[in-house]
Design an enzyme around this catalytic site. Structure first.
Site, short mmCIF file in Angstrom:
data_model
loop_
_atom_site.label_atom_id
_atom_site.label_comp_id
_atom_site.label_asym_id
_atom_site.label_seq_id
_atom_site.Cartn_x
_atom_site.Cartn_y
_atom_site.Cartn_z
N ARG A 174 4.37 11.07 -2.22
CA ARG A 174 4.25 10.80 -0.78
C ARG A 174 5.55 11.07 -0.04
NH1 ARG A 174 4.19 4.99 2.08
NH2 ARG A 174 3.76 5.71 4.19
N HIS A 195 12.68 -2.29 2.22
CA HIS A 195 11.98 -1.06 2.60
C HIS A 195 12.83 0.12 2.13
CE1 HIS A 195 8.96 -2.96 5.14
NE2 HIS A 195 9.92 -3.78 5.51
N LEU A 196 12.18 1.13 1.60
CA LEU A 196 12.89 2.32 1.15
C LEU A 196 13.53 3.07 2.32
CD1 LEU A 196 10.21 3.44 -1.42
CD2 LEU A 196 12.54 2.74 -1.99
N SER A 197 12.78 3.21 3.41
CA SER A 197 13.28 3.93 4.57
C SER A 197 13.86 2.95 5.59
CB SER A 197 12.14 4.74 5.23
OG SER A 197 11.18 3.87 5.79
N ASN A 222 8.19 -5.49 -0.73
CA ASN A 222 8.06 -4.32 0.13
C ASN A 222 6.57 -4.24 0.42
OD1 ASN A 222 7.75 -1.86 1.36
ND2 ASN A 222 9.02 -0.73 -0.10
N ALA A 281 3.16 -0.82 4.93
CA ALA A 281 2.61 -0.91 6.29
C ALA A 281 2.14 -2.32 6.64
CB ALA A 281 1.47 0.09 6.45
N HIS A 286 4.11 -4.67 9.00
CA HIS A 286 4.01 -4.56 10.46
C HIS A 286 2.70 -5.10 11.01
CE1 HIS A 286 7.28 -1.95 9.38
NE2 HIS A 286 6.46 -1.17 8.71
N ARG A 303 6.77 0.58 13.52
CA ARG A 303 7.41 0.10 12.29
C ARG A 303 8.65 -0.76 12.57
NH1 ARG A 303 5.14 3.04 7.94
NH2 ARG A 303 4.20 5.01 8.61
N GLU A 312 13.02 -9.20 1.86
CA GLU A 312 12.20 -8.05 2.23
C GLU A 312 12.99 -6.77 1.98
OE1 GLU A 312 9.77 -6.44 6.17
OE2 GLU A 312 11.31 -7.98 6.41
N ASP A 350 1.77 -15.61 6.38
CA ASP A 350 1.34 -17.00 6.16
C ASP A 350 1.42 -17.38 4.68
OD1 ASP A 350 0.90 -17.44 8.85
OD2 ASP A 350 -1.29 -17.22 8.72
N TYR A 379 10.79 9.19 1.26
CA TYR A 379 10.77 8.19 0.18
C TYR A 379 11.42 8.65 -1.12
CZ TYR A 379 7.53 5.99 3.38
OH TYR A 379 6.96 5.42 4.49
N ARG A 426 12.26 5.04 12.50
CA ARG A 426 10.91 5.60 12.39
C ARG A 426 10.10 5.27 13.64
NH1 ARG A 426 8.45 4.98 6.81
NH2 ARG A 426 7.24 6.70 7.64
N PRO A 445 0.79 -1.22 0.00
CA PRO A 445 0.00 0.00 0.00
C PRO A 445 0.83 1.28 0.00
CG PRO A 445 -0.13 -1.09 2.13
CD PRO A 445 0.57 -2.02 1.20
N ASN A 446 0.32 2.24 -0.74
CA ASN A 446 0.86 3.59 -0.85
C ASN A 446 2.13 3.71 -1.68
OD1 ASN A 446 -1.22 4.87 0.72
ND2 ASN A 446 -0.27 3.92 2.51
#
Length: 149
Positions: A21, A103-105, A77, A80, A83, A114, A101, A90, A26, A110, A13-14
């Site tokens: 954003r 993540h950009l940040s 990625n 949200a 988390h 997170r 996995e 699963d 990001y 944070r 998402p996002n």
């Protein structure tokens, strides 16, 4: 390295709002820019990628389930959902595929919510905090894992 493999690159998402954003977190690269960058690296690695994004948890779960028979590995990625989503965790377990996995940040710099990722519990490894370059590192990592296996 040139291996014959197919990797699902999933974005949660996002991430469709990259470039708009919170650019201070990001960056200014769009999701289309990120996909082009990943396609170029995949070509260099000799792998095929299937790059997708969804804001819907169920759709991500369905794609992961399909990956079990269509792909050799997953770079994810989950945004949200990393988390919060036991369902995605699963599905990744069910896929029986190697997972990296990304993540950009840096999620550890944070908000405390997170700092925990359900994805990390099932991933071979996690890359965070390097912005778009993290995706290239993730592709390198999954290609290396697939080449070893």
């Amino acid at each position: 390295m040139a291996i014959d493999a197919s990797v699902l690159v999933l974005n949660g998402p996002n991430l469709n709002m990259l470039g708009v954003r919170e650019p201070q977190i990001y960056g200014s690269m769009t999701l289309d820019d990120l996909e082009s960058m990943c396609q170029e690296r995949a070509e260099q690695l000799g792998i095929q990628i299937d790059f997708r994004q969804s804001n819907h948890e169920g759709e991500l779960v369905s794609w992961i389930q399909q990956a079990r028979t269509e792909h050799d590995g997953i770079v994810i990625n989950a945004g949200a959902y990393s988390h919060t989503s036991v369902a995605i965790m699963d599905a990744l377990i069910l896929s029986e595929l190697p997972v990296v996995e990304v993540h950009l940040s840096n999620i550890y710099k944070r908000e405390p919510i997170r700092h925990h990722s359900h994805i990390s519990a099932v991933a071979k490894g996690m890359i965070c905090g390097f912005g778009p370059y993290g995706y290239l590192l993730a592709l390198d990592a999954i290609a290396n894992i697939l080449d070893r296996d």
